[in-house]
Scaffold this motif. Sequence first.
Motif, PDB file in Angstrom:
ATOM      1  N   PHE A   1     -26.725  65.232 -30.302  1.00  0.00           N
ATOM      2  CA  PHE A   1     -28.141  65.434 -30.642  1.00  0.00           C
ATOM      3  C   PHE A   1     -28.305  66.748 -31.396  1.00  0.00           C
ATOM      4  O   PHE A   1     -29.047  66.827 -32.379  1.00  0.00           O
ATOM      5  CB  PHE A   1     -28.992  65.419 -29.363  1.00  0.00           C
ATOM      6  CG  PHE A   1     -30.457  65.178 -29.633  1.00  0.00           C
ATOM      7  CD1 PHE A   1     -30.922  63.912 -29.942  1.00  0.00           C
ATOM      8  CD2 PHE A   1     -31.361  66.234 -29.608  1.00  0.00           C
ATOM      9  CE1 PHE A   1     -32.264  63.694 -30.211  1.00  0.00           C
ATOM     10  CE2 PHE A   1     -32.704  66.010 -29.873  1.00  0.00           C
ATOM     11  CZ  PHE A   1     -33.146  64.737 -30.173  1.00  0.00           C
TER      12      PHE A   1
ATOM     13  N   ILE B   1     -40.426  74.090 -40.869  1.00  0.00           N
ATOM     14  CA  ILE B   1     -39.595  73.393 -39.876  1.00  0.00           C
ATOM     15  C   ILE B   1     -38.292  74.172 -39.670  1.00  0.00           C
ATOM     16  O   ILE B   1     -37.818  74.328 -38.536  1.00  0.00           O
ATOM     17  CB  ILE B   1     -39.328  71.944 -40.320  1.00  0.00           C
ATOM     18  CG1 ILE B   1     -40.650  71.175 -40.338  1.00  0.00           C
ATOM     19  CG2 ILE B   1     -38.337  71.261 -39.384  1.00  0.00           C
ATOM     20  CD1 ILE B   1     -40.571  69.836 -41.006  1.00  0.00           C
TER      21      ILE B   1
ATOM     22  N   VAL C   1     -34.839  59.920 -43.985  1.00  0.00           N
ATOM     23  CA  VAL C   1     -35.458  58.787 -43.299  1.00  0.00           C
ATOM     24  C   VAL C   1     -34.536  58.261 -42.209  1.00  0.00           C
ATOM     25  O   VAL C   1     -34.971  57.965 -41.090  1.00  0.00           O
ATOM     26  CB  VAL C   1     -35.809  57.705 -44.345  1.00  0.00           C
ATOM     27  CG1 VAL C   1     -36.093  56.387 -43.673  1.00  0.00           C
ATOM     28  CG2 VAL C   1     -37.003  58.146 -45.175  1.00  0.00           C
TER      29      VAL C   1
ATOM     30  N   PHE D   1     -34.804  60.584 -39.336  1.00  0.00           N
ATOM     31  CA  PHE D   1     -36.055  60.341 -38.602  1.00  0.00           C
ATOM     32  C   PHE D   1     -35.838  59.244 -37.566  1.00  0.00           C
ATOM     33  O   PHE D   1     -36.196  59.370 -36.400  1.00  0.00           O
ATOM     34  CB  PHE D   1     -37.168  59.853 -39.541  1.00  0.00           C
ATOM     35  CG  PHE D   1     -37.764  60.909 -40.426  1.00  0.00           C
ATOM     36  CD1 PHE D   1     -37.538  62.247 -40.194  1.00  0.00           C
ATOM     37  CD2 PHE D   1     -38.577  60.550 -41.498  1.00  0.00           C
ATOM     38  CE1 PHE D   1     -38.098  63.218 -41.018  1.00  0.00           C
ATOM     39  CE2 PHE D   1     -39.138  61.505 -42.318  1.00  0.00           C
ATOM     40  CZ  PHE D   1     -38.891  62.833 -42.078  1.00  0.00           C
TER      41      PHE D   1
ATOM     42  N   HIS E   1     -41.510  72.218 -45.329  1.00  0.00           N
ATOM     43  CA  HIS E   1     -40.090  72.112 -44.998  1.00  0.00           C
ATOM     44  C   HIS E   1     -39.544  73.444 -44.485  1.00  0.00           C
ATOM     45  O   HIS E   1     -38.810  73.488 -43.508  1.00  0.00           O
ATOM     46  CB  HIS E   1     -39.315  71.655 -46.228  1.00  0.00           C
ATOM     47  CG  HIS E   1     -39.557  70.209 -46.554  1.00  0.00           C
ATOM     48  ND1 HIS E   1     -39.022  69.578 -47.646  1.00  0.00           N
ATOM     49  CD2 HIS E   1     -40.299  69.275 -45.925  1.00  0.00           C
ATOM     50  CE1 HIS E   1     -39.414  68.321 -47.669  1.00  0.00           C
ATOM     51  NE2 HIS E   1     -40.202  68.104 -46.633  1.00  0.00           N
TER      52      HIS E   1
ATOM     53  N   ILE F   1     -32.913  60.171 -34.832  1.00  0.00           N
ATOM     54  CA  ILE F   1     -33.380  61.191 -33.878  1.00  0.00           C
ATOM     55  C   ILE F   1     -34.447  60.592 -32.965  1.00  0.00           C
ATOM     56  O   ILE F   1     -34.453  60.823 -31.759  1.00  0.00           O
ATOM     57  CB  ILE F   1     -33.924  62.439 -34.620  1.00  0.00           C
ATOM     58  CG1 ILE F   1     -32.787  63.151 -35.349  1.00  0.00           C
ATOM     59  CG2 ILE F   1     -34.578  63.412 -33.645  1.00  0.00           C
ATOM     60  CD1 ILE F   1     -33.230  64.316 -36.211  1.00  0.00           C
TER      61      ILE F   1
ATOM     62  N   VAL G   1     -33.509  61.485 -49.778  1.00  0.00           N
ATOM     63  CA  VAL G   1     -34.564  61.145 -48.825  1.00  0.00           C
ATOM     64  C   VAL G   1     -34.072  60.067 -47.869  1.00  0.00           C
ATOM     65  O   VAL G   1     -34.513  59.976 -46.734  1.00  0.00           O
ATOM     66  CB  VAL G   1     -35.809  60.638 -49.575  1.00  0.00           C
ATOM     67  CG1 VAL G   1     -36.940  60.397 -48.608  1.00  0.00           C
ATOM     68  CG2 VAL G   1     -36.210  61.624 -50.619  1.00  0.00           C
TER      69      VAL G   1
ATOM     70  N   PHE H   1     -30.396  67.500 -39.839  1.00  0.00           N
ATOM     71  CA  PHE H   1     -31.791  67.477 -40.268  1.00  0.00           C
ATOM     72  C   PHE H   1     -32.112  68.774 -41.015  1.00  0.00           C
ATOM     73  O   PHE H   1     -32.697  68.761 -42.107  1.00  0.00           O
ATOM     74  CB  PHE H   1     -32.670  67.309 -39.024  1.00  0.00           C
ATOM     75  CG  PHE H   1     -34.137  67.162 -39.308  1.00  0.00           C
ATOM     76  CD1 PHE H   1     -34.608  66.157 -40.126  1.00  0.00           C
ATOM     77  CD2 PHE H   1     -35.047  68.028 -38.733  1.00  0.00           C
ATOM     78  CE1 PHE H   1     -35.949  66.015 -40.380  1.00  0.00           C
ATOM     79  CE2 PHE H   1     -36.400  67.892 -38.971  1.00  0.00           C
ATOM     80  CZ  PHE H   1     -36.850  66.885 -39.805  1.00  0.00           C
TER      81      PHE H   1
END
Lengths: 468, 352
Positions: free
Chosen positions: A81, A180, A22, A25, A177, A28, A18, A88
């Motif tokens: 990016f 996404i 994080v 997150f 999940h 990005i 995780v 991700f």
Amino acid sequence: MSKLEKWNEKIWNFFASVDLAVALFIVISIGAAIGTVIPQQAEPEATIRFFSKFLSIANATKAYEIVSLLDLNNLYHSWWFTFLLFMFALNLIVCSIDRLPNLLKSYKALPQPLPFQILEKMPIRKDLKIDKENMPDKIMEIFKNRGFATNLFQTPEGMQIQAKKWSKTRLAVYLTHLSILIILSGALVGTFFGFRGHMNIVEGTGLDFAISDEGKAIPLNFQVICDRFEVEYYENSAIPKAYRSYLRILENGQAVKFNGKETKVVEVNEPFSYKGITFYQASYGFQPAEHAEFRFTYFDSGGKEIPIKAKFEEKVKIPGKSVTVSVIDFSPALGIDEHGRLFNMTTDMINPAVLVVFEEGEKRTERWILKKIPDTWETPYGKLRFDELWGAQFTGLQVRKDPGVPLIYIGSIFLCVGLFISLFLRPINYFVTINKDNISFYSPSLKGKFIIEKQLEEIINRLKGEKI
Amino acid sequence: MSYQIIAIAGLLYILAMPLYIVYMLTKNNKLGYLATGILASGALIHVYGFIRRFMEMYAINHSFMRSIPITNLYESLVFFVLCLIVGYLFIEWKYKKKSFGVFVSIIAGIIIGLTELLGVSKEVQPLVPALKSNWLLAHVTLSFIAYAAFAISFITGLLHIIMSSESKKSFKYILSTTLLGLMVFIFISMIIDIITAGNPKSVKIFHSTLGNPSVPISIISWISMIALILISWKWSEIIIKIFKGLKIDSNFLEDITYKGIAFGFPIFTIGGLVFGAIWADQAWGRYWGWDPKETWSLITWFVYAFYLHAKFIRGWQGSKTSVIAVIGFIVTIFTYLGVNLFLSGLHSYGSM
């Protein structure tokens, strides 16, 4: 364990963590935020101009070098990016593979009593003393009435009851999940198998290709013709009400019919699709073409309406009279300033007007005719209404083909369902230990502690109520 | 006119604030009921104003789905406040605790005041073509409901940090007390702005204080702003004391902070991101285009996703998570207002 296995495990754990999620997150978010400040897909000069607002010119040029090195002016499509988004996705996949099997196993596994030490650590605990027969059955009944599944165990410390509800809702996180990932793959499909472009079609002309965002021509295999473009305004105001293009499709020289009609109207929020390619009303502009013509309606003495068309400075005879009329000036938005002088406000056709000249032998009469002011239609030679200048505007259409869109929609639905289940229907677990007349309630849940304590209180009150 | 009705509602919100303060100091239940009553009657008037405005819009647009009055900055602020107040009243009723009513009324007062001060256009305007879509209702309404939920979690998060801070030098404590002091300063400054302005239409924010043409007054304002922040930093234990006196434990605040996010996050996802993407797909021919508004919505989404993961997977507890909730709402404000004020993009309703 060999060195390689150790490394394998380390890498696996890194992607399953995780912490990575994080960190992504945050990174990005920061990256995306930078992209909203630095002008995107701009010319080098625009970027330097942007930086020169708060840096010296020399430094602004240096800043531009950094920008172009890191693709900051095309940030959302830059290699780094894209790499972050890829990480991700990888994180999501590994994370789910790492945890999902354990969760599934736990549903199949036979329930086991929890050791006392674990119960002791749970954040919610309520103790009470009730001295009565058949306590375990009563507690289990109360839980069952509230939709819980219960299990009873005999442990060295006494009886243990486990009550579970909505434990399957834990799976919803994985649905979220997955959704996404579906959305990201939809975006990939769109990037590789779709295109985006635009086409500017002047009224009365057609095009059979679009210009991609990269500036390349994309052949369409059919021709799009714009018969007419109009901007409708709210009454007595310059606020636009609708932008409308009247389109026709020509394929192999044949007009294509849609529900028996050839013309398709495209408006903002009302696109039109043909063969997987969708056309959106995006922009418009003023661009008089060679074939542009002024269109009038002449009302003869009998009140009959006769259409008149005239090119710029072309002399046209007024029916039934020995007079010619010609347009010598045009204003798309005629206004009057405080000195009473006429001026043009914009190139939008808010209040189109023409300056016409009537010629009867040697006699010349000039006059402004405004489309929206009926008083100006009355001329010495009869009523002449100015209808429009046709062929002087182009419609800007956004053109798109994106086979990834269905995936985006499916992913979005999963995302919403998954989030609603995982946040509104939480698994609720209670553990009760009964040791003679000492009864203890435990709950491991951190989510909605307040509600759980309230529910526990109700259960305990029921229990006490039975005693009386 | 609807905006006058809404202004009355705003006045009632401001009136409720001192009552909540006195209630907290005296613990007089009657005062508490009065405060709630005034806030609730404000909300009722607000709803009436909203319906009136809806009807004014309907008279122009003739479509139920497209007449929801959230089409410009003023209307969106007004709707946000309505959601905030209704959400707060619901929590007050459900938990029987009036603890953070004073802060909700401050924020509601500030925002309704802002609409007066920024000179935002309050006239009912016909819809521009870009907004003529049935998605308008779903996308915008849900977005603002989510913003209001985040606002509530911001308030409780802020109080939670202040209450559970042991050291005055900790970053969390300084951040939250500074924000609190700033909020109070903006509130007082706006009241002075309104009182001192001769013409209600010429009121400008901070004109009477920070931006006063007279240098001494401006300096005094800056000093008093810093003083207020310092006071809030130094004496926040008074708030802690009052809260403890009211038997409000930090668990309650932490729980509401979570609730606000747990409610707001899925609403924001569906209404803000998904419906927004569907609408963008139909209007502009792309579901995602890294427009500043979209990008900042995604950042907001990430911050709250961070909150949920930190809380449930990492097992973060206490004020650590509340810091994320506070940051989350600051990002939300930027998504809502900052993007329109500072960055250019397609969501133009924020322009004044």
